[in-house]
Design an enzyme around this catalytic site. Structure first.
Site, short mmCIF file in Angstrom:
data_model
loop_
_atom_site.label_atom_id
_atom_site.label_comp_id
_atom_site.label_asym_id
_atom_site.label_seq_id
_atom_site.Cartn_x
_atom_site.Cartn_y
_atom_site.Cartn_z
N ASN A 171 0.84 -1.20 0.00
CA ASN A 171 0.00 0.00 0.00
C ASN A 171 0.87 1.25 0.00
O ASN A 171 1.81 1.35 0.80
CB ASN A 171 -0.88 0.02 1.26
N GLU A 172 0.57 2.19 -0.86
CA GLU A 172 1.21 3.51 -0.89
C GLU A 172 2.71 3.44 -0.58
O GLU A 172 3.20 4.16 0.30
CB GLU A 172 0.50 4.47 0.08
N TYR A 243 -7.44 11.96 -2.40
CA TYR A 243 -8.50 12.42 -1.50
C TYR A 243 -8.78 13.90 -1.78
O TYR A 243 -7.91 14.62 -2.27
CB TYR A 243 -8.09 12.22 -0.04
N GLU A 291 -8.22 3.99 -3.79
CA GLU A 291 -8.58 4.83 -2.64
C GLU A 291 -8.95 6.19 -3.18
O GLU A 291 -8.12 6.88 -3.80
CB GLU A 291 -7.43 4.97 -1.64
N GLN A 351 -13.47 5.18 2.82
CA GLN A 351 -13.62 3.76 3.04
C GLN A 351 -15.11 3.45 3.08
O GLN A 351 -15.87 4.25 2.53
CB GLN A 351 -12.89 3.38 4.32
O1 AHR Z 1 -7.87 5.66 3.94
C1 AHR Z 1 -7.05 6.23 4.91
C2 AHR Z 1 -5.58 6.12 4.59
O2 AHR Z 1 -5.29 6.94 3.48
C3 AHR Z 1 -5.09 4.75 4.15
O3 AHR Z 1 -4.73 3.95 5.22
C4 AHR Z 1 -3.88 5.08 3.34
O4 AHR Z 1 -3.62 4.13 2.34
C5 AHR Z 1 -4.14 6.46 2.80
O5 AHR Z 1 -3.08 7.32 3.01
#
Ligand code: AHR
Length: 505
Positions: A171-172, A243, A291, A351
């Site tokens: 992840n990331e 995001y 995400e 999420q």
């Molecule tokens: O979704 C929250 C966080 O955002 C996750 O754990 C991460 O992958 C991202 O930075």
């Protein structure tokens, strides 16, 4: 203001992969514990999962769910979550400074996903661990029997293998905050070798390699170039994250971030094409946007708190109260994924419950749909089939995030059976209604099935569904739309999201 739009039955973008409407859930905050799982809750089933939450989840018809993280996965031992519950270790989760009881592990989660009718998309830890751990995890999940890990699963009461087909390679890994963060080349090599091991378990397994954590990362898009240079021929998707926030309360700029995301997808599409050509590769790599969501309402407060707190169990974290503007942002992003469905095959809203989520659940109390639940639900239910091009002729604006942004945000999907057409139309203007003329070409016997509207009446822009008022933002029947002789005429209220379903032949 006025906008004209035109759709032709045969001018398509791509067949939409159903997995475009997937979700993500992490061992973080109250997403798992007191979110989906709360054995003491009045609605808990025999396995300890909340039935009120499950009902809201089922109504979304989610095709796949990414699990168990997120940043959490990068220091997680999946073996801690198997076997007798009372013997499982309690661990410190380094990502969110929390206490992990491991009462939910892969078998409990798989049971919940099955009940919810959702396929699992599992992530392996490539932060603190490596190929060996990933191999064992796949063997535990997917191998029928007769080996150490598969027989252990059977001893744990799971006779049939899960046959998980989607595996995320960490992840990331580009993020300096990630436990076990790596340089691009170093990660690309590890992902390549891990992918080989994961895919050795059978045909049909697909792997997802980490791309950028967002398009503002200093390493973007060089990260993708170097990573894919190492592993292109052994992976199927590259994952992107992003995001969104509107801290400056500039609504038009907020919506322009959707257009910015389009450029992000386009840029990575270019990197994929470059590497494919460079390697003379035969396979294709697509984008898995695993995400994405709105995350800003209490981001500052949250980031201060969790860095200081004393390793609490299931703390309140990233619990956002989403408003109408956020619902339009989510609807617009889903539109962008539909418009880019030739590149983006999988996407996962991040999420699902409590943590930046369409569903909220109080500990011991009620569960409700946040404002973003509805555009996500409509896209998931009616956005399956073939994405059609929509030519738009209408007013535009410029903002920091993007220039030449259309006030009308629109996407169109012809259903798989060819019998209906769904239009998702958003008027981004905060203060002006929009007269939309939509011409439909190549269709016959056109008639309206349904028109549902969110917002558009000048209220609710910054209001949210909360525990006290869980129904503040919800869809209602539209009444300003007509379908006549192959043309749809509608008045879209300011800041409105419109689901328009049309029967066609
Ligand atoms: O979704 C929250 C966080 O955002 C996750 O754990 C991460 O992958 C991202 O930075």
């Amino acid at each position: 203001m006025k906008s004209r739009a035109t759709i032709h039955r045969d001018f398509s973008i791509a067949r939409i992969d159903d997995r475009l409407y997937s979700a993500f859930i992490e061992h973080m905050g109250r997403a798992i514990y007191t979110g989906i799982y709360e054995p003491d809750h009045p609605t808990a089933n025999a396995q300890g999962f909340r039935k009120d939450v499950l009902e809201l989840v089922r109504a979304l018809n989610i095709p796949a769910i990414r699990y168990p993280g997120g940043n959490f996965v990068s220091a997680y031992n999946w073996e801690d979550g198997i076997g007798a519950k009372e013997q499982r270790p309690v661990r410190l989760d380094l990502a969110w400074r929390s206490r992990e009881t491991n009462q939910v592990g892969i078998n409990e989660f798989a049971g919940w996903a099955k009940d919810a009718g959702i396929a699992m998309m599992l992530a392996v830890n490539l932060g603190t661990r490596s190929i060996e751990e990933a191999r064992n995890f796949v063997e535990y999940c997917n191998h029928p029997q007769g080996t150490y890990w598969s027989d252990l699963r059977r001893q744990h009461g799971v006779t049939e293998p899960y046959n998980v087909q989607m595996w995320c390679l960490g992840n990331e890994m580009d993020g300096p905050w990630q436990i076990g963060h790596k340089e691009a080349k170093e990660y690309g090599r590890l992902a390549d070798e891990t992918s080989k091991a994961v895919k050795a378990f059978g045909k049909g397994i697909e792997t997802i390699v980490c791309g950028s954590s967002n398009d503002q990362m200093a390493t973007y898009p060089e990260w993708e170039r170097q990573v894919l240079d190492e592993c292109y021929e052994n992976v199927d998707y590259i994952s992107l994250h992003k995001y969104f926030g509107n801290s400056s309360h500039n609504t038009l700029n907020y919506f322009a971030k959707i257009d910015e995301t389009g450029r992000y997808i386009q840029a990575i599409g270019g990197v994929i094409d470059f590497i494919k050509a460079k390697k003379r590769a035969k396979n294709d790599v697509y984008i898995c946007f695993d995400e994405w969501n709105v995350w800003y309402h209490n981001r500052e407060q949250d980031s201060r708190n969790w860095r200081e707190w004393d390793w609490p169990e299931a703390p309140e974290l990233l619990e956002e109260d989403y408003n109408l503007e956020d619902a339009l942002l989510v609807g617009g992003l889903l539109n962008e994924f539909i418009r880019r469905s030739d590149r983006v095959k999988i996407a996962a809203i991040a999420q699902l419950v409590n943590v930046i989520a369409p569903i909220r659940a109080e500990k011991g109390g009620k569960a409700w749909a946040t404002a973003i639940y509805f555009p996500y639900q409509f896209a998931s239910l009616f956005g399956r089939g073939t994405a059609l091009n929509v030519a738009v002729d209408g007013p535009h604006y410029s903002a920091d995030a993007a220039q030449d942004v259309s006030y009308l945000d629109i996407a169109a999907v012809r259903a798989t059976d060819g019998k209906s057409l769904t239009i998702f139309a958003i008027n981004r203007s905060p203060d002006e209604a929009m007269d939309m003329d939509l011409a439909l070409h190549g269709f016959q016997n056109v008639s309206l099935i349904d028109h549902q509207v969110l917002g558009g009446d000048g209220t609710g822009a910054r209001e949210a569904n909360t525990s006290a008022n869980p129904d503040r933002i919800k869809p209602r029947q539209g009444d300003k739309l007509s379908v006549d002789d192959g043309a749809v005429k509608a008045q879209l209220g300011p800041l409105s999201y419109n689901l328009i379903r049309i029967a066609v032949e």
